[in-house]
Design a protein around this motif. Sequence first.
Motif, short mmCIF file in Angstrom:
data_model
loop_
_atom_site.label_atom_id
_atom_site.label_comp_id
_atom_site.label_asym_id
_atom_site.label_seq_id
_atom_site.Cartn_x
_atom_site.Cartn_y
_atom_site.Cartn_z
N ALA A 181 -7.51 -5.74 1.48
CA ALA A 181 -6.78 -4.94 0.14
C ALA A 181 -7.01 -5.34 -1.20
O ALA A 181 -7.24 -6.44 -1.63
CB ALA A 181 -5.52 -5.92 1.08
N SER B 93 -4.59 -1.55 -7.47
CA SER B 93 -4.66 -0.61 -7.68
C SER B 93 -4.50 -1.54 -8.60
O SER B 93 -4.16 -1.84 -9.89
CB SER B 93 -3.69 0.04 -6.93
N ARG C 54 0.51 7.76 -5.68
CA ARG C 54 1.86 6.73 -6.30
C ARG C 54 2.10 6.68 -6.78
O ARG C 54 3.47 5.68 -6.84
CB ARG C 54 0.15 5.51 -6.24
N GLU D 13 0.83 -1.49 -0.40
CA GLU D 13 -0.10 0.00 0.42
C GLU D 13 1.31 1.48 0.36
O GLU D 13 0.68 2.24 -0.99
CB GLU D 13 -0.46 -0.09 1.39
N VAL E 274 -1.65 -1.56 -4.06
CA VAL E 274 -2.93 -1.83 -3.62
C VAL E 274 -3.50 -1.03 -2.25
O VAL E 274 -2.29 0.09 -2.32
CB VAL E 274 -2.35 -3.04 -2.64
N LYS E 275 -4.94 -0.77 -2.54
CA LYS E 275 -4.95 -0.22 -1.43
C LYS E 275 -6.47 -0.65 -0.21
O LYS E 275 -6.75 -1.61 -0.64
CB LYS E 275 -6.17 0.52 -2.10
N ILE E 276 -5.43 -0.78 0.71
CA ILE E 276 -6.54 -1.47 1.82
C ILE E 276 -8.01 -0.37 2.68
O ILE E 276 -7.66 0.97 2.73
CB ILE E 276 -5.38 -1.89 3.37
N HIS E 277 -8.67 -1.06 2.37
CA HIS E 277 -10.08 -0.46 2.78
C HIS E 277 -10.25 -1.15 3.43
O HIS E 277 -10.04 -2.38 4.02
CB HIS E 277 -10.73 -1.17 1.62
N SER F 23 6.70 5.48 2.37
CA SER F 23 5.64 6.22 2.46
C SER F 23 5.41 7.20 2.47
O SER F 23 4.63 8.25 2.21
CB SER F 23 4.89 5.73 3.92
#
Length: 231
Positions: A76, A79, A168, A63, A68-71, A133
């Motif tokens: 996960a 993306s 990203r 992420e 990836v996007k963690i909701h 990040s």
Amino acid sequence: MPPSRPAQKSLQHRTISSAVAEELRRRIVDGEFRSGFQLRQDALAAEFGVSRIPVREALMQLEAEGLVKIHPHRGAIVSELSTEEIDELFELRAWLEPRLLKASAPRLTEADYKRLNEILQEYSSELRAMHISRWGELNTEFHMVLYQHAKQPRSLAIVANLLQESDRHTRLQLSLTQGMERAASEHAELLKLCTEGRISAACSLLKTHIEGAGKSLRSYLEEHQKVSAQK
């Protein structure tokens, strides 16, 4: 004094999570896991024969890289990696940002240069620590400080949005193409040119800097997707 058991356990988790992240990264970039694909921790833990902890750490790493996007409720999700999106974002940035720099650079103050140098120092530190990040955040701040005195609020708002949208992609470009050192070097040279009042040279370098980042990421993705298609 020998390391304690908790330290050994922590190191082991990091080693396992790095291996899991590397394999998941390969599958995503190669197109085996396409955009929107849900990465289930339980299934991945079972496949790799590990606990959920290193899998969760691996997903958090991905992420941070923008893969990836963690909701909160969906977990996960892979993306979307679109070469067309990369082209559009970086082309727009390469067109707008040199114009903002040309207008803003002559108005940069000592306080601005102090902050810009602080950002570069922090950026260098985060590169060595592999805190992915933070790379995109510092990159965005560096560019926005450079442009803040342009007195072109609409263009500045557009560029701020483009930087956020390409965050990203920036992290991917730095981490996947090993572009960290080049980015740091070009940022330092860009700041040096502005300090010396060589604004035209700084604008030219900025355009090259942005275009180069977009092209290197696009080439990387195309090459890996081509290899995947041949398997």
